[in-house]
Design a protein around this motif. Structure first.
Motif, mmCIF file in Angstrom:
data_model
loop_
_atom_site.group_PDB
_atom_site.id
_atom_site.type_symbol
_atom_site.label_atom_id
_atom_site.label_comp_id
_atom_site.label_asym_id
_atom_site.label_seq_id
_atom_site.Cartn_x
_atom_site.Cartn_y
_atom_site.Cartn_z
ATOM 1 N N SER A 1 0.932 -1.155 0.082
ATOM 2 C CA SER A 1 0.043 0.007 0.030
ATOM 3 C C SER A 1 0.827 1.234 -0.166
ATOM 4 C CB SER A 1 -0.814 -0.001 1.176
ATOM 5 O OG SER A 1 -1.776 -0.991 1.283
ATOM 6 N N ILE A 2 2.044 1.009 0.627
ATOM 7 C CA ILE A 2 2.675 2.222 0.714
ATOM 8 C C ILE A 2 3.344 2.510 -0.397
ATOM 9 C CG2 ILE A 2 4.972 3.253 1.870
ATOM 10 C CD1 ILE A 2 3.792 1.828 4.423
ATOM 11 N N ARG A 3 3.971 1.465 -0.954
ATOM 12 C CA ARG A 3 4.874 1.666 -2.393
ATOM 13 C C ARG A 3 3.986 2.083 -3.554
ATOM 14 N NH1 ARG A 3 6.786 -3.229 -2.514
ATOM 15 N NH2 ARG A 3 8.767 -2.743 -1.263
ATOM 16 N N ALA A 4 2.814 1.441 -3.524
ATOM 17 C CA ALA A 4 1.897 1.521 -4.836
ATOM 18 C C ALA A 4 1.387 2.880 -4.917
ATOM 19 C CB ALA A 4 0.813 0.450 -4.898
ATOM 20 N N ASN A 5 1.442 3.754 -3.885
ATOM 21 C CA ASN A 5 0.627 5.005 -3.665
ATOM 22 C C ASN A 5 1.673 6.178 -3.990
ATOM 23 O OD1 ASN A 5 -2.313 4.613 -3.416
ATOM 24 N ND2 ASN A 5 -1.728 3.294 -2.049
ATOM 25 N N PRO A 6 0.923 7.351 -4.125
ATOM 26 C CA PRO A 6 1.978 8.550 -4.217
ATOM 27 C C PRO A 6 2.206 9.143 -2.520
ATOM 28 C CG PRO A 6 -0.246 9.066 -4.690
ATOM 29 C CD PRO A 6 -0.458 7.539 -4.472
ATOM 30 N N ILE A 7 2.871 8.540 -1.864
ATOM 31 C CA ILE A 7 3.333 8.866 -0.832
ATOM 32 C C ILE A 7 4.852 9.240 -0.380
ATOM 33 C CG2 ILE A 7 3.490 7.950 1.563
ATOM 34 C CD1 ILE A 7 0.997 6.308 0.960
ATOM 35 N N ASP A 8 5.220 10.417 0.062
ATOM 36 C CA ASP A 8 6.580 10.987 0.287
ATOM 37 C C ASP A 8 6.942 10.291 1.620
ATOM 38 O OD1 ASP A 8 6.838 12.265 -2.171
ATOM 39 O OD2 ASP A 8 5.284 13.521 -1.434
ATOM 40 N N GLY A 9 6.124 10.248 2.554
ATOM 41 C CA GLY A 9 6.475 10.031 4.158
ATOM 42 C C GLY A 9 5.265 9.391 4.621
ATOM 43 N N VAL A 10 5.527 8.729 5.733
ATOM 44 C CA VAL A 10 4.384 7.737 6.322
ATOM 45 C C VAL A 10 4.505 8.094 7.783
ATOM 46 C CG1 VAL A 10 3.326 5.653 6.355
ATOM 47 C CG2 VAL A 10 5.041 6.143 4.716
ATOM 48 N N VAL A 11 3.205 8.231 8.183
ATOM 49 C CA VAL A 11 2.964 7.750 9.880
ATOM 50 C C VAL A 11 2.254 6.595 9.982
ATOM 51 C CG1 VAL A 11 1.855 8.777 11.724
ATOM 52 C CG2 VAL A 11 2.780 10.364 10.426
ATOM 53 N N LEU A 12 2.789 5.723 10.701
ATOM 54 C CA LEU A 12 2.249 4.396 11.076
ATOM 55 C C LEU A 12 1.465 4.513 12.257
ATOM 56 C CD1 LEU A 12 5.436 2.319 10.247
ATOM 57 C CD2 LEU A 12 3.453 2.634 8.747
ATOM 58 N N LEU A 13 0.192 4.029 12.227
ATOM 59 C CA LEU A 13 -0.734 3.946 13.454
ATOM 60 C C LEU A 13 -1.043 2.763 13.865
ATOM 61 C CD1 LEU A 13 -3.439 6.912 12.893
ATOM 62 C CD2 LEU A 13 -1.224 6.839 14.088
ATOM 63 N N GLY A 14 -0.579 2.384 15.004
ATOM 64 C CA GLY A 14 -0.802 1.000 15.375
ATOM 65 C C GLY A 14 -1.004 0.859 17.015
ATOM 66 N N GLY A 15 -1.457 -0.231 17.461
ATOM 67 C CA GLY A 15 -1.430 -0.242 18.957
ATOM 68 C C GLY A 15 -1.336 -1.838 19.534
ATOM 69 N N CYS A 16 -2.639 -2.411 19.295
ATOM 70 C CA CYS A 16 -2.568 -3.815 19.622
ATOM 71 C C CYS A 16 -1.277 -4.660 18.936
ATOM 72 C CB CYS A 16 -4.052 -4.610 19.061
ATOM 73 S SG CYS A 16 -4.333 -5.796 19.972
ATOM 74 N N ASP A 17 -1.143 -5.580 19.832
ATOM 75 C CA ASP A 17 0.065 -6.309 19.782
ATOM 76 C C ASP A 17 1.041 -6.336 18.285
ATOM 77 O OD1 ASP A 17 -0.896 -7.035 22.124
ATOM 78 O OD2 ASP A 17 -0.433 -9.001 22.235
ATOM 79 N N LYS A 18 0.076 -7.188 17.356
ATOM 80 C CA LYS A 18 0.763 -7.382 16.084
ATOM 81 C C LYS A 18 0.732 -6.280 15.197
ATOM 82 C CE LYS A 18 1.236 -11.660 17.457
ATOM 83 N NZ LYS A 18 0.320 -11.497 18.606
ATOM 84 N N THR A 19 -0.269 -5.334 15.150
ATOM 85 C CA THR A 19 -0.242 -4.337 14.332
ATOM 86 C C THR A 19 0.811 -3.451 14.305
ATOM 87 O OG1 THR A 19 -1.373 -2.775 16.093
ATOM 88 C CG2 THR A 19 -3.022 -4.052 14.772
ATOM 89 N N THR A 20 1.601 -3.353 15.314
ATOM 90 C CA THR A 20 2.854 -2.528 15.425
ATOM 91 C C THR A 20 3.752 -3.138 14.610
ATOM 92 O OG1 THR A 20 2.414 -1.422 17.814
ATOM 93 C CG2 THR A 20 4.709 -1.483 16.835
ATOM 94 N N PRO A 21 4.322 -4.326 14.972
ATOM 95 C CA PRO A 21 5.536 -5.018 14.103
ATOM 96 C C PRO A 21 5.019 -4.991 12.690
ATOM 97 C CG PRO A 21 4.452 -6.609 15.552
ATOM 98 C CD PRO A 21 3.914 -5.270 16.080
#
Ligand code: FES
Length: 569
Positions: free
Chosen positions: A105-125
């Protein structure tokens, strides 16, 4: 600032540029947003099926405010979310799939920088792994821990669940009260309030330097969490301008820092498989022995459940993770860069501890031995791990006869039998809980004690498994045995009655059965029938690596970068 990646889409002229912009404009976006502003993707693991991340859309709005203020153009997008409490058979089965979603999703889209939003256990890694394989400027923002649970005027947390459930099994806690406790356990937004896997992951990303300071502990319900989100939005725009990619932050030294910090906070054993997988994606050499090497001398400095008494919100009020890291100042690599543009050393310089009941000093810690110990021997040639701070000291050197459960289902069906041939010296073995054998390596390694032993007042026994255990669990449990039983290693050949010796000080786990006898058993051994013939799970079984390698899929290691050279318009 160099040429923006997003301009390969939005800066185009003619038909292509028209297509890239026109459909976006149905969201009411003015044309000047497309004229060279850094585009910040907000990669959101929000889902109502992941209650710990249920507030992340709200948090994304605060990130957007910061992005706009700094002259960027924020675009939020969803990725696969992994709700620890609901997903069957285990979220770990899907961590790698979710990482693929984030990466593509990150690579395929016109994105220059990313903020990753996670919390529950596996969502972070999962989303950190995916982002590493693209390697754009990236900041992580955790959802933050819940406020402490409450029951009858006392704090309760996820760790207490094990105690309540044992009490309920023994008839010492009524079913009515058990249900009442449910309502007080999770009373605010956020992830588990103890130092379980989610909090461990939040500390991991902060100690790696890929979050702003204090990311780990600000409660989800505290307005300062939204402030952190706002500031994260501002900062990512500058990171794009400065071209600070993840690989500039995630150096070998940053990983060593994370291992030391994890020991000091009494972090979850799940930290091992996730950090190994992240290192594999960013291309930093890291192996299982590093966890023992860099954590064995680190004492427990955070008095947090399950190793201690307090909750994550208490850690924040006491000074947060920066105050813990300040205590480790002489051990950590202080010169590593973090996402706010400062070094780790600069970030922790001003930190203060406000409560010594919660954050200890290196010379007066809560426990002397913390961290992860790696044991090896003929039972686990590639290693197994144990968390001494959650274990019983008297069992650190133990010899006993194995009692084998071939599967978790067999365990559940027989554990309450009064005829179970076990005593308090028995070593409980749980097989077929590994990455391939389950499949998905569930958190079942801390199997509860036989009812017969509980009735006798026994509180802990040595347990050994190729599975994982919940970050909120405790006990003398050897986990992540590699190679797992389903691969036909020695662990798969253990039989009830075999003598097993655990020696944590010597880092040894030994099966006292002769090589000749093991060879005979190997001839009769049959691989378990996993009964899967298609889909993602089949791909996972075919490609998943062992615990000591991080449980990633073999073909996902490394990075494909952020270049996309073809389009279909
Ligand atoms: Fe989501 Fe514990 S269940 S963090």
């Amino acid at each position: 600032m160099g040429k923006l990646r997003s301009q390969e889409w939005f800066g185009k002229e003619g038909k292509d540029g028209f297509i890239y912009r026109a459909w976006m404009k149905n969201q009411g976006i003015p044309h000047d947003e497309f004229e060279g502003k850094p585009v910040i993707g907000i990669c959101n693991t929000w889902s109502e099926l992941t209650p710990c991340n249920g507030h992340l859309r709200e948090l994304a709005e605060s990130v957007k405010k910061g992005v706009w203020e700094a002259g960027g153009f924020p675009l939020e997008f969803p990725v696969m979310s992994l709700g620890e409490t609901l997903m069957k058979p285990t979220t770990m089965l899907y961590r790698n799939l979710a990482s693929m979603d984030a990466e593509e999703s990150i690579r395929a889209n016109p994105i220059d920088g990313v903020v990753l939003l996670g919390g529950c256990d596996k969502t972070t890694p999962s989303i950190v792994m995916g982002a590493c394989s693209v390697d754009l400027p990236t900041v992580f923002l955790s959802g933050g821990p819940m406020l402490a649970g409450k029951h009858k005027g006392k704090n309760i947390g996820t760790t207490d669940l094990w105690k309540f459930s044992e009490a309920n099994r023994k008839g010492k806690l009524s079913q009515k009260e058990f249900v009442e406790i449910e309502a007080g356990m999770c009373r605010s937004n956020g992830h588990c309030a103890v130092m379980g896997t989610a909090s461990t992951m939040a500390c991991m990303v902060e100690s790696l330097g890929i979050t702003l300071p204090h990311n780990a502990a600000i409660p989800a319900a505290d307005s300062r969490r939204k402030l952190l989100a706002h500031l994260t939005g501002r900062r990512i725009v500058d990171m794009v301008k400065e071209d600070v990619k993840l690989s500039k932050i995630l150096t070998r030294e940053a990983f060593e820092n994370a291992i030391m910090v994890n020991a000091a906070i009494g972090g979850s054993t799940n930290f091992v498989v996730h950090l190994l997988a992240i290192a594999g994606r960013i291309g930093v050499p890291l192996d299982l022995n590093d966890f023992d090497k860099f954590s064995s001398d680190i004492p427990l400095l955070a008095n947090l459940q399950p190793s201690g008494e307090f909750m994550m919100e208490d850690l924040y009020y006491a000074g947060g993770l920066p105050a813990v890291m300040k205590e480790l100042n002489n051990l950590l690599h202080g010169k590593v860069l973090t996402v706010n543009g400062k070094t780790l050393g600069e970030n922790i310089e001003m930190a203060s501890c406000f409560d010594r009941n919660i954050i200890g000093r290196v010379d007066s810690p809560f426990k002397d031995d913390s961290g992860i110990v790696v044991v090896k021997g003929n039972l686990c040639p590639n290693g197994g791990i144990i968390k001494p701070s959650a274990a019983t000291p008297a069992l650190m050197q133990h010899k006993g006869k194995a009692f084998v459960f071939e599967t978790i289902e067999e365990y559940k069906a027989t554990i309450n039998s009064p005829d179970l041939k076990v005593d308090e010296t028995s070593v409980l073995i749980l097989k077929n809980a590994g990455p391939k054998g389950y499949p998905g390596m569930p958190e079942v390694g801390n199997i509860g004690l036989p009812k017969k032993m509980l009735d006798q007042g026994v509180t802990d026994m040595v347990r050994i498994s190729d599975g994982r255990m919940s970050g909120t669990a405790f006990g003398t449990v050897v986990l992540h045995v590699s190679p797992e039983s389903a691969l036909g290693g020695v662990f798969g050949l253990v039989k009830t009655g075999d003598l097993i010796e655990l020696n944590v000080p010597d880092r040894k786990l030994t099966l006292h059965v002769s090589d000749e006898e093991l060879e005979l058993r190997r001839r009769d051994w049959e691989a378990p029938n996993l009964g899967v013939k298609r889909g993602y799970v089949q791909m996972y079984i075919d490609h998943v690596e062992q615990a000591h390698e991080g449980v990633d899929l073999d073909f996902l290691k490394g990075s494909s970068g952020s270049e996309v050279n073809r389009d279909s318009h």
